[in-house]
Design a protein around this motif. Structure first.
Motif, PDB file in Angstrom:
ATOM      1  N   GLU A   1      -1.164  27.507 -27.828  1.00 34.17           N
ATOM      2  CA  GLU A   1      -0.905  27.930 -29.198  1.00 34.17           C
ATOM      3  C   GLU A   1      -0.499  29.392 -29.271  1.00 34.17           C
ATOM      4  O   GLU A   1       0.319  29.772 -30.087  1.00 34.17           O
ATOM      5  N   SER A   2      -1.088  30.257 -28.441  1.00 32.94           N
ATOM      6  CA  SER A   2      -0.799  31.682 -28.553  1.00 32.94           C
ATOM      7  C   SER A   2       0.452  32.093 -27.793  1.00 32.94           C
ATOM      8  O   SER A   2       1.109  33.047 -28.160  1.00 32.94           O
ATOM      9  N   ALA A   3       0.781  31.371 -26.732  1.00 30.28           N
ATOM     10  CA  ALA A   3       1.911  31.769 -25.897  1.00 30.28           C
ATOM     11  C   ALA A   3       3.211  31.938 -26.670  1.00 30.28           C
ATOM     12  O   ALA A   3       3.879  32.968 -26.521  1.00 30.28           O
ATOM     13  N   PRO A   4       3.647  30.984 -27.497  1.00 28.36           N
ATOM     14  CA  PRO A   4       4.909  31.166 -28.194  1.00 28.36           C
ATOM     15  C   PRO A   4       4.896  32.338 -29.161  1.00 28.36           C
ATOM     16  O   PRO A   4       5.921  33.015 -29.338  1.00 28.36           O
ATOM     17  N   ILE A   5       3.764  32.624 -29.778  1.00 33.24           N
ATOM     18  CA  ILE A   5       3.686  33.743 -30.708  1.00 33.24           C
ATOM     19  C   ILE A   5       3.801  35.063 -29.957  1.00 33.24           C
ATOM     20  O   ILE A   5       4.494  35.989 -30.385  1.00 33.24           O
ATOM     21  N   ILE A   6       3.137  35.149 -28.816  1.00 29.53           N
ATOM     22  CA  ILE A   6       3.243  36.357 -27.988  1.00 29.53           C
ATOM     23  C   ILE A   6       4.684  36.573 -27.557  1.00 29.53           C
ATOM     24  O   ILE A   6       5.228  37.680 -27.646  1.00 29.53           O
TER      25      ILE A   6
END
Length: 502
Positions: free
Chosen positions: A118-123
């Motif tokens: 979940e966090s990877a694409p936002i980062i």
């Protein structure tokens, strides 16, 4: 209720169904994917009411499947990742082969560790925004939120241009990510927050100033990309004409007195002040600045950050600076009578002082100081000179086209009615803005005996301006008129900068 595993049973692709106007890849409450070879609308029980608003617009042309909340959330997160990858691919396509570092390399060498789905694409998306902003020479990144969507805008050459549309849920995740890297409280959404962060691109570290502000529909973020001291231009590189540069360098040779830089927000005042500091910087001199905030960090200058919460105002900091045996003092802005009075006293006691004021012209600056309560004899004895400046966008030579000069504007700029001027059009070379970079123009008032004699009788702006023009002052309006005649800028830009009689 049909339960599907979105990561296995559904072929994940983004669809834009005909008849439904969309400006993002996904919708909050209705997703589209392929189930058993057929494009299908997907939602979950919690979103049935909201999803129906979208689904009715499609005239029920797609079958509707209802997922479990868990399956729907996993599918939605996968769509976020696909959307981010798509945005990064688009940014990568814009990258030139001769760039110092590609977007792919930048993301790969980022110190961030992509730990969860979940966090990877936002980062990655936040990193890509920084990369794209630097590549496009943006000074600010705006992340704004509205009722049902959000958007990213870059300020390039002083003007905001849209960079991307965002799903509202993505905006909230991006804001949280920016708070994390800026050491802000991600749980606090009711009050404004300010912070800083750093990014590395092509071996250089850039400081980013972050401001988070709560609005009616959610938090919006503005990030200012700050230059390093090594990137501050020399005076010769600011773009002013040679005559004005010569006058400024003469003023900088003085051992004491005040030099003021004036103009509206975004006119390059802070950059000019730091270029002045760079010009006078020597190992034998003690240079101290007081700023709000400190924008360009320098290793050879003592810089003080204003902090009103603890009582460290410009005036309080300036009083302490005078006990630090300074040779050169830079005050970020003269905001009140107390700061102005201390600055005058510092100049009269043997210090060279640089500062800024928000006035429209050199002549108006003297009137403003008098309105602040500074006696005219103190102004004439302490003031060395005033530089009023603007940043003017320069037309792209690849696509500029001829324009018609209306009679009323010909009179305002004292130009012949048949003058040939140009306007912006837009092409790939200028990113379809019609402009390519900016140029500094300015008018300089050098305090001489004539001005000092005039101040004995009046501080009226108009009277001082008439006297300066009689002595050959090249006003900002006159320089705008020349830029129009030479085809360097457009009438729209000249009006935006500030109309006046040339």
């Amino acid at each position: 209720m049909l339960s599907l595993d979105p990561l296995h049973d559904i072929k994940l692709e983004v669809y834009e169904p005909e008849g439904l106007v969309t400006d993002t890849f996904v919708k909050n409450f209705l997703l589209f994917s392929e189930v058993n070879g057929e494009v299908t609308a997907l939602t979950c029980e919690n979103y049935l009411v909201e999803a129906s608003n979208y689904y009715t617009k499609l005239e029920n042309k797609y079958p509707l499947q209802i997922l479990t909340e868990d399956s729907y959330d996993r599918l939605y997160n996968r769509f976020l990742e696909l959307r981010t990858d798509k945005a990064i691919e688009t940014m990568q396509e814009d990258s030139d082969e001769e760039d110092d570092i590609s977007l792919t390399d930048f993301l790969r060498t980022s110190s961030d560790i992509l730990t969860s789905e979940e966090s990877a694409p936002i980062i990655k998306f936040v990193n890509a925004l920084f990369y794209q902003a630097v590549k496009k020479r943006a000074s600010d990144i705006h992340i704004e939120v509205q009722e049902k969507r959000g958007e990213v805008r870059f300020r390039i050459d002083g003007m905001l241009t849209k960079n991307a549309d965002l799903e509202k849920k993505i905006v909230n995740l991006i804001v949280s990510r920016i708070k994390v890297i800026s050491n802000l409280d991600i749980s606090e959404k009711r009050i404004p927050q300010d912070g800083r962060t750093q990014i590395k691109i092509a071996g250089e570290t850039l400081d980013i100033r972050v401001s988070v502000l709560p609005t009616f529909y959610g938090e919006r973020v503005v990030m200012r990309i700050l230059m390093q001291s090594s990137q501050i231009p020399q005076i010769n590189e600011l773009g002013f004409n040679d005559e004005l540069i010569g006058d400024v360098k003469k003023l900088l040779r003085a051992s004491h007195g005040i030099i003021l830089v004036t103009g509206p927000t975004g006119s390059g005042k802070t950059t000019s002040l730091h270029s002045f500091l760079r010009e006078v910087e020597e190992p034998e001199k003690n240079l101290i600045t007081v700023e709000d905030p400190v924008e360009y960090k320098s290793d050879n200058i003592s810089q003080i950050q204003v902090n009103e919460k603890v009582g460290l105002s410009f005036a309080a900091a300036l009083r302490s600076i005078l006990r630090q045996d300074p040779d050169v003092i830079m005050i970020g802005e003269i905001r009140d009578e107390e700061t102005a009075s201390i600055a005058i006293r510092a100049a009269l006691t043997g210090h060279l002082v640089f500062s800024t004021l928000h006035t429209n012209s050199a002549a108006a600056t003297i009137s403003r100081l008098a309105d602040m309560g500074i006696e005219p004899f103190l102004i004439s004895s302490s003031l060395l000179g005033i530089l009023a400046q603007r940043l003017v966008r320069v037309l792209c030579n690849e696509c500029k086209i001829e324009d018609v000069l209306a009679e009323e504007f010909a009179q305002d700029y004292n130009l012949p009615k048949d003058s040939v001027i140009y306007k912006a059009d837009g092409c790939k070379a200028c990113n379809y803005s019609g402009y390519s970079g900016r140029k500094s123009i300015g008018e300089i008032l050098v305090m001489n005996d004539k001005i000092k004699d005039l101040l004995k009788t009046t501080t009226d702006e108009h009277t001082i301006k008439m006297s300066l023009e009689a002595d050959g002052l090249k006003t900002i309006s006159k320089q705008l008129a020349l830029m129009l005649l030479w085809g360097e800028t457009s009438l729209d830009e000249a009006i935006r900068i500030g109309i006046g009689h040339a």
